[in-house]
Design an enzyme around this catalytic site. Sequence first.
Site, mmCIF file in Angstrom:
data_model
loop_
_atom_site.group_PDB
_atom_site.id
_atom_site.type_symbol
_atom_site.label_atom_id
_atom_site.label_comp_id
_atom_site.label_asym_id
_atom_site.label_seq_id
_atom_site.Cartn_x
_atom_site.Cartn_y
_atom_site.Cartn_z
ATOM 1 N N CYS A 153 -3.948 43.629 6.849
ATOM 2 C CA CYS A 153 -2.623 43.887 7.423
ATOM 3 C C CYS A 153 -2.793 44.934 8.505
ATOM 4 O O CYS A 153 -3.563 45.877 8.336
ATOM 5 C CB CYS A 153 -1.675 44.389 6.330
ATOM 6 S SG CYS A 153 0.025 44.621 6.906
ATOM 7 N N CYS A 160 -0.211 51.337 -0.042
ATOM 8 C CA CYS A 160 -0.648 49.941 -0.173
ATOM 9 C C CYS A 160 -2.129 49.821 0.131
ATOM 10 O O CYS A 160 -2.588 50.271 1.178
ATOM 11 C CB CYS A 160 0.155 49.049 0.775
ATOM 12 S SG CYS A 160 -0.461 47.354 0.831
ATOM 13 N N GLU A 219 1.653 41.077 6.680
ATOM 14 C CA GLU A 219 3.064 41.185 7.053
ATOM 15 C C GLU A 219 3.484 39.829 7.636
ATOM 16 O O GLU A 219 3.117 39.485 8.759
ATOM 17 C CB GLU A 219 3.240 42.322 8.077
ATOM 18 C CG GLU A 219 4.596 42.375 8.753
ATOM 19 C CD GLU A 219 5.787 42.262 7.802
ATOM 20 O OE1 GLU A 219 5.907 43.074 6.874
ATOM 21 O OE2 GLU A 219 6.600 41.344 7.999
ATOM 22 N N HIS A 274 11.779 51.162 -0.062
ATOM 23 C CA HIS A 274 10.944 52.227 -0.653
ATOM 24 C C HIS A 274 11.393 53.672 -0.424
ATOM 25 O O HIS A 274 10.854 54.587 -1.046
ATOM 26 C CB HIS A 274 9.480 52.103 -0.217
ATOM 27 C CG HIS A 274 8.862 50.771 -0.471
ATOM 28 N ND1 HIS A 274 9.084 50.058 -1.621
ATOM 29 C CD2 HIS A 274 8.026 50.005 0.278
ATOM 30 C CE1 HIS A 274 8.399 48.924 -1.562
ATOM 31 N NE2 HIS A 274 7.757 48.862 -0.429
ATOM 32 N N ASN A 349 1.385 50.434 -8.352
ATOM 33 C CA ASN A 349 0.074 50.084 -8.876
ATOM 34 C C ASN A 349 -0.980 50.937 -8.213
ATOM 35 O O ASN A 349 -1.258 50.755 -7.035
ATOM 36 C CB ASN A 349 -0.216 48.618 -8.554
ATOM 37 C CG ASN A 349 0.168 47.755 -9.715
ATOM 38 O OD1 ASN A 349 -0.444 47.838 -10.772
ATOM 39 N ND2 ASN A 349 1.210 46.972 -9.520
HETATM 40 N N1 SAH Z 1 3.874 43.095 4.033
HETATM 41 C C1 SAH Z 1 5.002 42.656 3.306
HETATM 42 C C2 SAH Z 1 4.671 41.720 2.154
HETATM 43 C C3 SAH Z 1 3.445 42.050 1.329
HETATM 44 S S1 SAH Z 1 3.514 43.458 0.291
HETATM 45 C C4 SAH Z 1 5.801 43.843 2.821
HETATM 46 O O1 SAH Z 1 5.331 44.956 2.959
HETATM 47 O O2 SAH Z 1 6.918 43.623 2.362
HETATM 48 C C5 SAH Z 1 4.586 42.934 -1.046
HETATM 49 C C6 SAH Z 1 5.268 44.089 -1.765
HETATM 50 O O3 SAH Z 1 4.315 44.869 -2.529
HETATM 51 C C7 SAH Z 1 5.919 45.060 -0.802
HETATM 52 O O4 SAH Z 1 7.197 45.441 -1.254
HETATM 53 C C8 SAH Z 1 4.971 46.228 -0.845
HETATM 54 O O5 SAH Z 1 5.600 47.402 -0.430
HETATM 55 C C9 SAH Z 1 4.561 46.237 -2.305
HETATM 56 N N2 SAH Z 1 3.339 47.012 -2.580
HETATM 57 C C10 SAH Z 1 2.291 47.237 -1.784
HETATM 58 N N3 SAH Z 1 1.372 48.011 -2.385
HETATM 59 C C11 SAH Z 1 1.839 48.269 -3.633
HETATM 60 C C12 SAH Z 1 1.338 48.999 -4.751
HETATM 61 N N4 SAH Z 1 0.149 49.594 -4.712
HETATM 62 N N5 SAH Z 1 2.104 49.057 -5.855
HETATM 63 C C13 SAH Z 1 3.305 48.424 -5.910
HETATM 64 N N6 SAH Z 1 3.821 47.714 -4.901
HETATM 65 C C14 SAH Z 1 3.101 47.633 -3.761
HETATM 66 FE FE1 SF4 Z 2 1.074 45.614 5.103
HETATM 67 FE FE2 SF4 Z 2 3.080 45.164 3.349
HETATM 68 FE FE3 SF4 Z 2 0.875 46.584 2.633
HETATM 69 FE FE4 SF4 Z 2 2.637 47.635 4.323
HETATM 70 S S1 SF4 Z 2 3.023 47.063 2.148
HETATM 71 S S2 SF4 Z 2 0.394 47.666 4.562
HETATM 72 S S3 SF4 Z 2 3.278 45.841 5.502
HETATM 73 S S4 SF4 Z 2 0.939 44.419 3.203
#
Ligand code: SAH
Ligand code: SF4
Length: 417
Positions: A153, A160, A219, A274, A349
């Site tokens: 991404c 994330c 994304e 968030h 997570n």
């Molecule tokens: N990029 C997009 C879709 C992929 S992430 C987005 O950000 O919405 C899918 C979901 O997982 C998003 O809500 C993201 O914020 C959440 N996410 C990412 N890392 C995470 C983690 N370590 N623990 C919990 N949720 C997480």
């Molecule tokens: Fe990319 Fe979604 Fe992770 Fe943000 S939460 S880095 S937009 S995958």
Amino acid sequence: MSTAPHNAIAPVGPAPDMLVLEKTPLERYVAPEKPSLIGLSRAALADALGATGVSPAQRKMRVQQLWHWIYLRGAENFDQMTSVSKELRAILAQHFTLARPEVVAEQVSVDGTRKWLLRLPSEHAGERPHEVECVYIPEADRGTLCLSSQVGCTLNCSFCHTGTQRLVRNLTPGEIVGQIMVARDRLGDWPGAERARGPGLPTQGDRLISNIVMMGMGEPLYNFEAVRDAINIAADGDGLSISKRRITLSTSGVVPMIARAGEEIGSMLAVSLHAVRDNLRNELVPLNRKYPIAELLEACRNYPGLSNARRITFEYVMLKDVNDSTADARALVRLLKGIPAKINLIPFNPWPGTRYECSDWEQIETFSEIVFNAGYASPVRTPRGRDILAACGQLKSATEKLSARERLALRAMAMTE
Ligand code: SAH
Ligand code: SF4
């Protein structure tokens, strides 16, 4: 077949305060010599047939036949297409395949969650292969497939793990639809196929995969055309036939693309909110510096077709002592006033090296109660497939990029309830 365009994301230079919001995509897709028909629109299929000499008068009928065999029956080779003449089958096999992404690993959790590691072609011979993951989450009344839209991404959300990956490339429509095909192959979810058995699989409905979420790596609104084309194929009533009401696209808040997503995709929308204040959201979701909360919510208000029966899901990851106070919960409820919304609280997570912790369970419950009392159903997403690290934000990166020691640490964390 033409090469998919280079990742269309314009690299964003350092912002005035020198904070780099986005990475530059590094890699692009190079089509194999014999391309797969998976992921072509009907128009592109007609063109592909035309290129092999099928007359214009025949194309529409042939496209219909191919569509049926590929997406309704799940054909893996042209020989299975018994309603298509032998000659045409041979010609098709000379030029095309029905290849899906290569499955390099499959993991099945004790709770029925399944995860597939898929290998995709890379740009340069000999370089590290591109890999993404796709996760199947079964429940009694539904089966949800979580798809990736990019390898890595370009955004860098601080909580994330996908955001920490260096390699980024857009998936093609074929690679996105291909994840559905792989999952249905592996689950035996085609007419006449032998269905997968095991704990946790849905017992209601005639399909193992009833819902799709674009919540894997990447994304989706930064790979707009491919995601749009893939979702339109998934929703096609003569094929995979997964209703757009059962397809959810999750975005970190790419405001200028939200209206277009409503018009051209028309799936359900989930927004990774968030945080309720810009200064915190700037930190958690750096894209917020470009598209702050007020603009994001305005785009949500204007998302077409919203009603109480068709709401936007706001995702809210629970980070201990960061965004989980009762004041935050109240502010969240105020902020979303007037938008038909669902609120999805996601336990964070953790991954090795992260500076965040998941909120305490009591705090999640307190937060959830405030949201619930304000009239929102606020399901806390139960962590699924923890034993196979199937959690959001940990896809693939967890299995590939870490040292053996880190992997063990992560596994230990994931197994702790
Ligand atoms: N990029 C997009 C879709 C992929 S992430 C987005 O950000 O919405 C899918 C979901 O997982 C998003 O809500 C993201 O914020 C959440 N996410 C990412 N890392 C995470 C983690 N370590 N623990 C919990 N949720 C997480
Ligand atoms: Fe990319 Fe979604 Fe992770 Fe943000 S939460 S880095 S937009 S995958």
